[in-house]
Design a protein around this motif. Structure first.
Motif, short mmCIF file in Angstrom:
data_model
loop_
_atom_site.label_atom_id
_atom_site.label_comp_id
_atom_site.label_asym_id
_atom_site.label_seq_id
_atom_site.Cartn_x
_atom_site.Cartn_y
_atom_site.Cartn_z
N SER A 2 0.83 -1.20 0.00
CA SER A 2 0.00 0.00 0.00
C SER A 2 0.87 1.25 0.00
CB SER A 2 -0.89 -0.01 1.24
OG SER A 2 -1.51 1.22 1.41
N ASN A 3 0.57 2.16 -0.91
CA ASN A 3 1.21 3.48 -0.90
C ASN A 3 0.23 4.42 -0.23
OD1 ASN A 3 3.52 2.78 -2.35
ND2 ASN A 3 2.46 3.03 -4.28
N VAL A 4 0.65 5.07 0.84
CA VAL A 4 -0.23 5.98 1.55
C VAL A 4 0.44 7.34 1.65
CG1 VAL A 4 -1.39 6.46 3.73
CG2 VAL A 4 -1.21 4.12 2.93
N ARG A 6 -0.29 10.88 3.57
CA ARG A 6 -1.14 11.47 4.59
C ARG A 6 -0.69 12.89 4.84
NH1 ARG A 6 -2.85 7.84 9.43
NH2 ARG A 6 -2.40 6.48 7.72
N GLU A 76 -5.95 11.88 2.99
CA GLU A 76 -5.10 10.72 2.76
C GLU A 76 -5.45 10.14 1.39
OE1 GLU A 76 -4.67 7.97 6.10
OE2 GLU A 76 -4.91 6.34 4.67
N GLU A 78 -4.67 6.81 -0.80
CA GLU A 78 -4.14 5.47 -0.61
C GLU A 78 -4.35 4.65 -1.87
OE1 GLU A 78 -4.97 3.72 3.22
OE2 GLU A 78 -5.33 1.79 2.25
N GLU A 80 -4.31 0.73 -3.00
CA GLU A 80 -4.22 -0.68 -2.61
C GLU A 80 -4.71 -1.53 -3.76
OE1 GLU A 80 -4.95 -2.41 0.99
OE2 GLU A 80 -4.87 -0.58 2.18
#
Length: 122
Positions: A2-4, A6, A76, A78, A80
Protein backbone atom coordinates in the motif's frame (compact mmCIF):
# COMPACT_ATOMS: atom_id res chain seq x y z
CA UNK A 1 1.86 -3.16 -0.91
CA UNK A 2 0.00 0.00 0.00
CA UNK A 3 1.21 3.48 -0.90
CA UNK A 4 -0.23 5.98 1.55
CA UNK A 5 0.16 9.71 1.53
CA UNK A 6 -1.14 11.47 4.59
CA UNK A 7 -1.32 15.16 5.28
CA UNK A 8 -2.34 16.61 8.62
CA UNK A 9 -3.31 20.25 8.97
CA UNK A 10 -4.76 22.43 11.65
CA UNK A 11 -8.46 23.29 11.33
CA UNK A 12 -9.10 25.72 8.51
CA UNK A 13 -12.07 27.58 9.91
CA UNK A 14 -15.18 27.31 7.76
CA UNK A 15 -15.00 24.62 5.12
CA UNK A 16 -14.22 26.81 2.11
CA UNK A 17 -13.20 26.06 -1.43
CA UNK A 18 -10.02 28.16 -1.17
CA UNK A 19 -9.00 26.33 1.98
CA UNK A 20 -9.66 23.02 0.28
CA UNK A 21 -7.45 24.07 -2.62
CA UNK A 22 -4.71 24.76 -0.08
CA UNK A 23 -5.15 21.26 1.30
CA UNK A 24 -4.92 19.82 -2.20
CA UNK A 25 -1.78 21.82 -2.91
CA UNK A 26 -0.20 20.79 0.36
CA UNK A 27 -1.09 17.15 -0.25
CA UNK A 28 0.55 17.33 -3.67
CA UNK A 29 3.63 18.96 -2.12
CA UNK A 30 3.78 16.13 0.39
CA UNK A 31 3.57 13.63 -2.46
CA UNK A 32 6.48 15.38 -4.17
CA UNK A 33 8.59 15.32 -1.01
CA UNK A 34 7.76 11.70 -0.22
CA UNK A 35 8.61 10.68 -3.77
CA UNK A 36 12.17 11.91 -3.40
CA UNK A 37 12.98 8.78 -1.41
CA UNK A 38 10.60 6.35 -3.12
CA UNK A 39 9.46 5.27 -6.54
CA UNK A 40 7.64 8.53 -7.25
CA UNK A 41 4.02 7.33 -6.84
CA UNK A 42 2.77 10.89 -7.37
CA UNK A 43 3.76 10.77 -11.04
CA UNK A 44 1.54 7.76 -11.63
CA UNK A 45 -1.38 9.34 -9.75
CA UNK A 46 -0.95 12.67 -11.53
CA UNK A 47 -1.03 10.91 -14.89
CA UNK A 48 -4.15 8.95 -13.95
CA UNK A 49 -5.94 12.16 -12.94
CA UNK A 50 -4.88 13.90 -16.17
CA UNK A 51 -6.15 10.95 -18.25
CA UNK A 52 -9.47 10.93 -16.38
CA UNK A 53 -8.84 7.50 -14.85
CA UNK A 54 -8.86 8.91 -11.30
CA UNK A 55 -11.05 11.72 -9.97
CA UNK A 56 -9.11 14.77 -8.79
CA UNK A 57 -8.92 15.71 -5.14
CA UNK A 58 -10.53 19.05 -6.07
CA UNK A 59 -13.62 17.19 -7.31
CA UNK A 60 -13.89 15.23 -4.06
CA UNK A 61 -13.48 18.38 -1.96
CA UNK A 62 -16.11 20.20 -4.05
CA UNK A 63 -18.56 17.38 -3.36
CA UNK A 64 -17.85 17.47 0.38
CA UNK A 65 -18.28 21.24 0.49
CA UNK A 66 -21.65 20.97 -1.28
CA UNK A 67 -22.99 18.27 1.05
CA UNK A 68 -21.34 18.67 4.48
CA UNK A 69 -20.28 21.36 6.94
CA UNK A 70 -16.87 20.93 8.53
CA UNK A 71 -13.19 21.73 8.65
CA UNK A 72 -10.68 19.53 6.86
CA UNK A 73 -8.35 17.86 9.36
CA UNK A 74 -6.67 15.23 7.22
CA UNK A 75 -6.41 14.16 3.61
CA UNK A 76 -5.10 10.72 2.76
CA UNK A 77 -4.61 9.21 -0.68
CA UNK A 78 -4.14 5.47 -0.61
CA UNK A 79 -3.48 2.95 -3.34
CA UNK A 80 -4.22 -0.68 -2.61
CA UNK A 81 -4.23 -3.43 -5.21
CA UNK A 82 -4.16 -0.81 -7.97
CA UNK A 83 -7.19 1.14 -6.72
CA UNK A 84 -7.02 4.71 -5.43
CA UNK A 85 -8.99 5.76 -2.35
CA UNK A 86 -9.36 9.20 -0.83
CA UNK A 87 -9.91 9.40 2.92
CA UNK A 88 -10.80 12.80 4.30
CA UNK A 89 -11.49 13.66 7.94
CA UNK A 90 -13.69 16.63 8.78
CA UNK A 91 -14.19 18.33 12.12
CA UNK A 92 -17.91 19.01 12.53
CA UNK A 93 -19.61 22.00 14.16
CA UNK A 94 -20.11 20.09 17.42
CA UNK A 95 -16.51 18.90 17.61
CA UNK A 96 -17.24 15.55 16.01
CA UNK A 97 -14.69 13.98 13.68
CA UNK A 98 -16.09 12.21 10.64
CA UNK A 99 -14.11 10.25 8.06
CA UNK A 100 -15.28 10.07 4.47
CA UNK A 101 -13.89 7.43 2.12
CA UNK A 102 -14.18 7.87 -1.66
CA UNK A 103 -13.46 5.58 -4.59
CA UNK A 104 -10.74 7.34 -6.58
CA UNK A 105 -11.80 5.94 -9.94
CA UNK A 106 -15.50 6.82 -9.74
CA UNK A 107 -15.51 9.57 -7.09
CA UNK A 108 -18.32 7.74 -5.28
CA UNK A 109 -18.63 8.01 -1.52
CA UNK A 110 -17.92 4.50 -0.20
CA UNK A 111 -18.30 4.99 3.54
CA UNK A 112 -18.75 7.50 6.33
CA UNK A 113 -17.64 6.86 9.91
CA UNK A 114 -18.14 9.08 12.92
CA UNK A 115 -20.61 10.53 15.38
CA UNK A 116 -23.50 12.92 14.67
CA UNK A 117 -22.96 12.76 10.91
CA UNK A 118 -26.47 14.08 10.18
CA UNK A 119 -25.64 17.30 12.07
CA UNK A 120 -23.01 18.02 9.41
CA UNK A 121 -25.30 17.66 6.39
CA UNK A 122 -26.13 20.78 4.40
Amino acid sequence: MSNVVRHLITPLGRFQKSACRSVASLALALLLVSSAVGDQPWESLHGEVNRGEVVSLDTILDWLEAHYIGEVLEVEVERERGFVEYEIKLLGPQGQIVEFEFDGQSGELMSIEGARINDMRR
